[in-house]
Each structure stands twice: as structure tokens, then as C-alpha cells.
Design a protein around this motif. Structure first.
Motif, PDB file in Angstrom:
ATOM      1  N   LEU A 235       0.842  -1.195   0.000  1.00  0.00           N
ATOM      2  CA  LEU A 235       0.000   0.000   0.000  1.00  0.00           C
ATOM      3  C   LEU A 235       0.871   1.236   0.000  1.00  0.00           C
ATOM      4  O   LEU A 235       1.875   1.319   0.706  1.00  0.00           O
ATOM      5  N   ASP A 236       0.457   2.208  -0.796  1.00  0.00           N
ATOM      6  CA  ASP A 236       1.256   3.409  -0.986  1.00  0.00           C
ATOM      7  C   ASP A 236       1.587   4.134   0.317  1.00  0.00           C
ATOM      8  O   ASP A 236       2.722   4.491   0.569  1.00  0.00           O
ATOM      9  N   TRP A 237       0.604   4.344   1.192  1.00  0.00           N
ATOM     10  CA  TRP A 237       0.858   5.151   2.389  1.00  0.00           C
ATOM     11  C   TRP A 237       1.849   4.494   3.344  1.00  0.00           C
ATOM     12  O   TRP A 237       2.539   5.180   4.098  1.00  0.00           O
ATOM     13  N   ARG A 238       1.965   3.199   3.310  1.00  0.00           N
ATOM     14  CA  ARG A 238       2.898   2.512   4.202  1.00  0.00           C
ATOM     15  C   ARG A 238       4.345   2.707   3.760  1.00  0.00           C
ATOM     16  O   ARG A 238       5.269   2.421   4.520  1.00  0.00           O
ATOM     17  N   SER A 239       4.547   3.210   2.567  1.00  0.00           N
ATOM     18  CA  SER A 239       5.899   3.484   2.076  1.00  0.00           C
ATOM     19  C   SER A 239       6.154   4.982   1.928  1.00  0.00           C
ATOM     20  O   SER A 239       7.094   5.391   1.268  1.00  0.00           O
ATOM     21  N   GLY A 240       5.301   5.814   2.541  1.00  0.00           N
ATOM     22  CA  GLY A 240       5.549   7.252   2.555  1.00  0.00           C
ATOM     23  C   GLY A 240       5.072   7.997   1.334  1.00  0.00           C
ATOM     24  O   GLY A 240       5.553   9.096   1.063  1.00  0.00           O
TER      25      GLY A 240
END
Length: 312
Positions: A235-240
Motif C-alpha cells: 500500500l502506498d501510504w505505508r511506504s511514505g
């Protein structure tokens, strides 16, 4: 800054008290003279006091608290101290503090182990409440976004409630995002499944099985979108970062807003509805917004780190 704001809020409440004495006034003057930031913090608290009626009205947006508010509403005429208390209650996220078991600030939280051994990670600006019993495990997503890695327990289904619907894990890793009600339809939820499957039940009792590599969006009115494919690599948000595919500018701003204390405002419904796409760095949301504006020819202006306004 939060500690300073809280100190200023405390002084503001003391100033409204009928027993505020000359000695108190001298102590306040000494506090103000001790640091130039103190006067600015007190001015901010006084500005919030002036917005107390609007702030109190915002409590109506919190259903769990609304039923408990009639007596408080009747207390408002009793004086500025009560109004200040209510306004500051809103300023420091009081309603959510009462409702939530776990909250995040402008940064995502590390994974948290729940009582049943399941893992939960909150995105920035998110909040959840838990109700675990012998028959079921319920997590209510109150705000923002959360990622779940669920421990199997056939006797106790794991259910995430959001936007009037529910997502029941079927041995799973999945993500649920609750969009801001300002986006329309009174709020909506999107379920993304990374492992196994989730049974989604919408507010109108429609049930859909969402499998690994798929997502589904529904809203409080019972409107349900089509199941679509997603990237299961993470998921995008988990990688900043957040990866946007044909979303409204309002949706993008809402997602970036969680990662900053700077208030981001869009002027005009047409601008809010403008469709955009791209990848945005959540580590510096304001810079991401400014870059977006420059690339799309959108005008913007700001007041230091307090406010950015998108217009034109």
C-alpha cells in the motif's frame, strides 16, 4: 507547540474565571514577558474562543456524542469560560479523544498488536475504537485509514465498521480507508484486500466478496462501486507516498491533509472536483501540493506554516 498551546488555553480559561485576581494578573504578565511565543499562543487561544459557537455546532457531526450534548448547549449562555472550554475541546480533538481507543497524529503509527494477536497499523490522522467479545471482534474506523493483519479465530469473526458498512475478514490482510464527508455522499469507505478475501456488507445490506488484489468502494447512502484491480505489492501510504488514479483534487487534499498541521483549503466547487492523478510524497505534503499546483497551473497562496489556499 502543542504544550505551549495547552498552557495558553489554561491561561485563557483562568482569565475567564470570576476569581481571577490581581496576583494572577501579575503571574500572567510575567509568563507573557518570559517568551515572545507566549503572547502569540494566547492570541491563538483567544481567536478560538471567538469561534466557540461554530466549534460547538461541529459537535453535531459526532453522532455518539450528539445525544449527550443538549445540557451542554443550554450551558453556553453561562459565560465565556464555558464557551472557551468547548472551543478548546474541539481544538484539541476532544470528541475523538473520547471516542477512540487509538489515534495517530501527522505520522503513521507502527503496527500495534491487538488483544487477539491481530496487527493494526494506522495511517496519519486516523482513529479507531475496539469492541472485542466472546462472539466477535469489532474495530470501528472513526477517521482516516487502517491496515489489518488478522489472526484466525473462526468462533469470533473480525469485523471493521466504516461508513455505515462492515468488512468481515476471511483470513486476511486488508486496508480500509474512510474518506472525508466533505467529499460527498456523507462519507465513503474503500476496502483493499492484499491477502485472501473480505466480505463487505454495505449500508443497504448488499454483500460482496472482495478478493486479494481487489478493492471496493461504498458510501453511507448504500451506493457501491465496481470491484477493481489494485497492486498487491504493498500500500502506498505505508511506504511514505500516495498513488492517485483519477481522483478529485478534494480527495487528494483530504489524504495529504492528514500528514500536516498546515490547513489546506480549496476555493470553488469546480476546482475541488477537478480530476488528477500522480504520486505524492506524504513526508512533505505542503511541498507536494505546491508542486501539484505548479504542474497544473493552479494558483495558491499561504500564510506561513498555518494555511495554504488553492484558488483560480
Amino acid at each position: 507547540m502543542k504544550a505551549l498551546n495547552a498552557e495558553a488555553a489554561d491561561w485563557l480559561l483562568r482569565m475567564q474565571a470570576p476569581d481571577f485576581s490581581a496576583q494572577d494578573r501579575q503571574t500572567l504578565d510575567a509568563w507573557l514577558a518570559g517568551d515572545e511565543r507566549h503572547a502569540a499562543a494566547l492570541a491563538r487561544a483567544q481567536a478560538v474562543l471567538q469561534l466557540a459557537p461554530q466549534a460547538f455546532a461541529a459537535l453535531e457531526d459526532v453522532p455518539t456524542l450528539s445525544a449527550k450534548m443538549p445540557r451542554l448547549r443550554a450551558w453556553l449562555p453561562m459565560g465565556a469560560a464555558v464557551a472557551a472550554s468547548l472551543a478548546l475541546f474541539l481544538l484539541f480533538d476532544g470528541p475523538m479523544r473520547l471516542l477512540a481507543d487509538l489515534r495517530s497524529g501527522t505520522e503513521a503509527l507502527p503496527a500495534v498488536t491487538l488483544a487477539d494477536g491481530s496487527l493494526l497499523q494506522l495511517n496519519a490522522g486516523s482513529a479507531v475504537a475496539f469492541t472485542f467479545s466472546a462472539k466477535q471482534r469489532v474495530v470501528r474506523l472513526l477517521r482516516g485509514e487502517a491496515y489489518f493483519t488478522v489472526t484466525k479465530d473462526p468462533a469470533r469473526p473480525f469485523i471493521v465498521e466504516a461508513a455505515g458498512g462492515a468488512a468481515t475478514a476471511l483470513g486476511t490482510e486488508f486496508d480500509v480507508r474512510l474518506s472525508d464527508p466533505a467529499e460527498g455522499a456523507g462519507g465513503a469507505a474503500e476496502v483493499k484486500v492484499l491477502v485472501h478475501a473480505v466480505r463487505v456488507e454495505t449500508p443497504n445490506d448488499t454483500q460482496v466478496i472482495v478478493r486479494a488484489g481487489e478493492s471496493l468502494r461504498f458510501d453511507k447512502n448504500g451506493t457501491i462501486g465496481e470491484t477493481r484491480r489494485i497492486d498487491i505489492n504493498g500500500l502506498d501510504w505505508r511506504s511514505g507516498k500516495i498513488v492517485i488514479e483519477d481522483e478529485s483534487l478534494a480527495s487528494v487534499v483530504e489524504r495529504l491533509q492528514r500528514h500536516t498541521n498546515t490547513r489546506i483549503v480549496i476555493l470553488g466547487d469546480d476546482l475541488k472536483a477537478r480530476r488528477i492523478g500522480g504520486t505524492f510524497d506524504t513526508r512533505d505534503p505542503v511541498a507536494a501540493i505546491e508542486l501539484l499546483c505548479r504542474s497544473l497551473g493552479i494558483e495558491y497562496s499561504g500564510i506561513g506554516s498555518l494555511l495554504v489556499v488553492l484558488h483560480g
